[in-house]
Design a protein around this motif. Structure first.
Motif, short mmCIF file in Angstrom:
data_model
loop_
_atom_site.label_atom_id
_atom_site.label_comp_id
_atom_site.label_asym_id
_atom_site.label_seq_id
_atom_site.Cartn_x
_atom_site.Cartn_y
_atom_site.Cartn_z
N ASP A 57 7.36 -15.54 115.35
CA ASP A 57 7.72 -14.71 114.21
C ASP A 57 7.91 -15.55 112.96
N VAL A 58 7.65 -14.94 111.80
CA VAL A 58 7.91 -15.60 110.53
C VAL A 58 9.41 -15.85 110.41
N SER A 88 11.62 -27.00 98.32
CA SER A 88 11.47 -25.55 98.22
C SER A 88 11.50 -25.17 96.74
N PRO A 115 15.76 -11.62 97.44
CA PRO A 115 14.86 -11.51 98.59
C PRO A 115 13.42 -11.85 98.20
N GLY A 116 12.62 -12.16 99.21
CA GLY A 116 11.21 -12.47 98.99
C GLY A 116 10.79 -13.67 99.82
N GLU A 117 9.50 -14.01 99.74
CA GLU A 117 8.99 -15.18 100.46
C GLU A 117 9.20 -16.43 99.62
N ARG A 132 13.00 -15.76 109.21
CA ARG A 132 13.70 -14.82 108.34
C ARG A 132 15.13 -15.30 108.15
N MET A 191 6.19 -20.87 104.78
CA MET A 191 6.87 -19.80 104.06
C MET A 191 8.06 -19.31 104.86
N ILE A 192 9.16 -19.05 104.18
CA ILE A 192 10.36 -18.48 104.78
C ILE A 192 10.64 -17.16 104.08
N ARG A 193 10.92 -16.14 104.84
CA ARG A 193 11.17 -14.81 104.27
C ARG A 193 12.67 -14.60 104.13
N VAL A 194 13.11 -14.33 102.92
CA VAL A 194 14.52 -14.03 102.66
C VAL A 194 14.63 -12.52 102.56
N GLU A 195 15.41 -11.92 103.48
CA GLU A 195 15.55 -10.45 103.50
C GLU A 195 16.82 -10.04 104.22
#
Length: 299
Positions: free
Chosen positions: A202-203, A248, A273-275, A205, A295-299
Motif C-alpha cells: 500500500d501507498v 521532502s 493533506p495531499g501527496e 499514508r 511519494m507519501i500520502r498525507v490524509e
C-alpha cells in the motif's frame, strides 16, 4: 617516502581519495529546484571506459531543467589529484546530459592518461612526476567533474561530483538502489526504475501532523573496502561508511542525515493533506551514491 613535499602531497591525495560525508543539501526541505545527488556509473573506472553521470533534481513542482557538465583532464589537473604541480595546459571537456544522463567518453580519459604517462615517464619516486605515478598506481586519481543546473535557462545551482580513474582490476561500485520504510510501509527502487521508490504494498499514508519513523534497509553488505595512503605514503585499507540523507518538500525531519547505528529518523507530516514527494540519498562516504524519489500520502 619522506620529506615535507611528500607529506603535503599525501595529505591532498588523502583528501581526494579518502572518505567524505554528505555533499549537497544544506536543508532537507526542498523549497526550490536543486541537485540533491550526483551519480557516476561506474563509481570508479579505468581509462578508456565511458562514465555515465546523472543527477537527482529535487523540486517542489515539475520544472524544465538542464544539467551541463565539464571536467579538466589536463596534465596539471591530473597531477593535482596526487597533490603535485606539473606544467601543462588545461584540457576542459564539456558534455551535457541527454534524458538525464551525461556521458564522459572513455576516449577522453584514455587520451588524458596517455598525456600524463608521457609527462611522468619513468621519473624516480622522489620527484613530482614519480609521486603522481605512485599515487595513480596504488590508489588511483580522484578528479572533480563540475555540473551546472539550469532552470528555465537560468543558472540555479553549481556543484561537483568526484570520479576516480584507476588501473586496478577491481572496481568500486555504487550503493544499490534505495529501499526504506515509512512506519510499516516499504518503498523500494530495486525493481523497475532505480531512481523511483515505489510502494511494495500500500501507498504510505500519514495523518496530518503525525510523526512517523523512517528506516532505510538495514542490510549494508554493499559497503566495500578500498586502498588508501597513510601520512607516510604506505598503502592501507579504507572502508566505506553508509550515510542516509532525507529530503521532502514539506514537514519536518528529526535528523536530515543519518548513519549507523542510528540509521532511522523521524518525519512529522505537514497539516495540509495531499501527496508529498520524498527523496532518500544513500552515500558510501567515498565515491558511490544512489538515490530515489517516492511519494507519501498525507490524509
Amino acid at each position: 617516502m619522506t620529506g615535507s613535499a611528500m607529506r603535503r602531497a599525501l595529505l591532498i591525495a588523502l583528501l581526494f581519495a579518502g572518505c567524505e560525508g554528505p555533499d549537497f543539501a544544506p536543508s532537507s526541505i526542498v523549497r526550490a529546484p536543486r541537485v540533491i545527488a550526483a551519480v557516476a556509473t561506474p563509481a570508479e573506472s579505468t581509462p578508456g571506459q565511458d562514465v555515465r553521470l546523472s543527477t537527482i533534481v529535487a523540486s517542489p513542482a515539475p520544472v524544465e531543467h538542464a544539467v551541463e557538465w565539464e571536467i579538466d583532464l589536463g596534465v596539471p589537473a591530473l597531477a593535482a589529484a596526487a597533490g603535485q604541480t606539473l606544467e601543462g595546459a588545461p584540457r576542459v571537456v564539456q558534455f551535457e546530459a541527454v534524458d538525464g544522463v551525461a556521458r564522459l567518453p572513455g576516449e577522453e580519459t584514455r587520451a588524458a592518461m596517455d598525456a600524463l604517462s608521457a609527462a611522468i615517464d619513468d621519473a624516480p619516486l622522489g620527484t613530482p612526476e614519480g609521486v603522481v605515478r605512485y599515487v595513480y598506481e596504488t590508489v588511483g586519481l580522484t578528479l572533480l567533474t563540475r555540473f551546472t543546473l539550469r532552470v528555465n535557462g537560468e543558472i540555479a545551482m553549481e556543484g561537483f561530483k568526484r570520479i576516480a580513474l584507476s588501473p586496478a582490476p577491481s572496481r568500486l561500485t555504487n550503493p544499490p538502489p534505495p529501499r526504506f520504510r515509512v512506519g510499516e510501509a516499504w518503498l523500494s527502487a530495486r525493481s523497475g526504475d532505480p531512481t523511483v521508490c515505489a510502494p511494495e504494498g500500500d501507498v504510505p499514508r500519514v495523518a496530518p501532523g503525525e510523526t512517523v519513523t523512517l528506516s532505510p534497509e538495514p542490510d549494508e553488505d554493499w559497503l566495500e573496502t578500498f586502498p588508501a595512503l597513510d601520512l607516510e605514503g604506505q598503502v592501507i585499507t579504507g572502508r566505506e561508511d553508509a550515510y542516509y540523507s532525507w529530503f521532502s518538500t514539506a514537514g519536518d525531519f528529526g535528523f536530515e542525515t543519518t548513519r549507523p547505528p542510528g540509521r532511522d529518523t523521524e518525519w512529522t507530516a505537514p497539516m495540509e493533506p495531499g501527496e508529498v514527494p520524498f527523496w532518500l540519498v544513500v552515500r558510501d562516504g567515498h565515491l558511490g551514491t544512489s538515490a530515489c524519489l517516492g511519494m507519501i500520502r498525507v490524509e
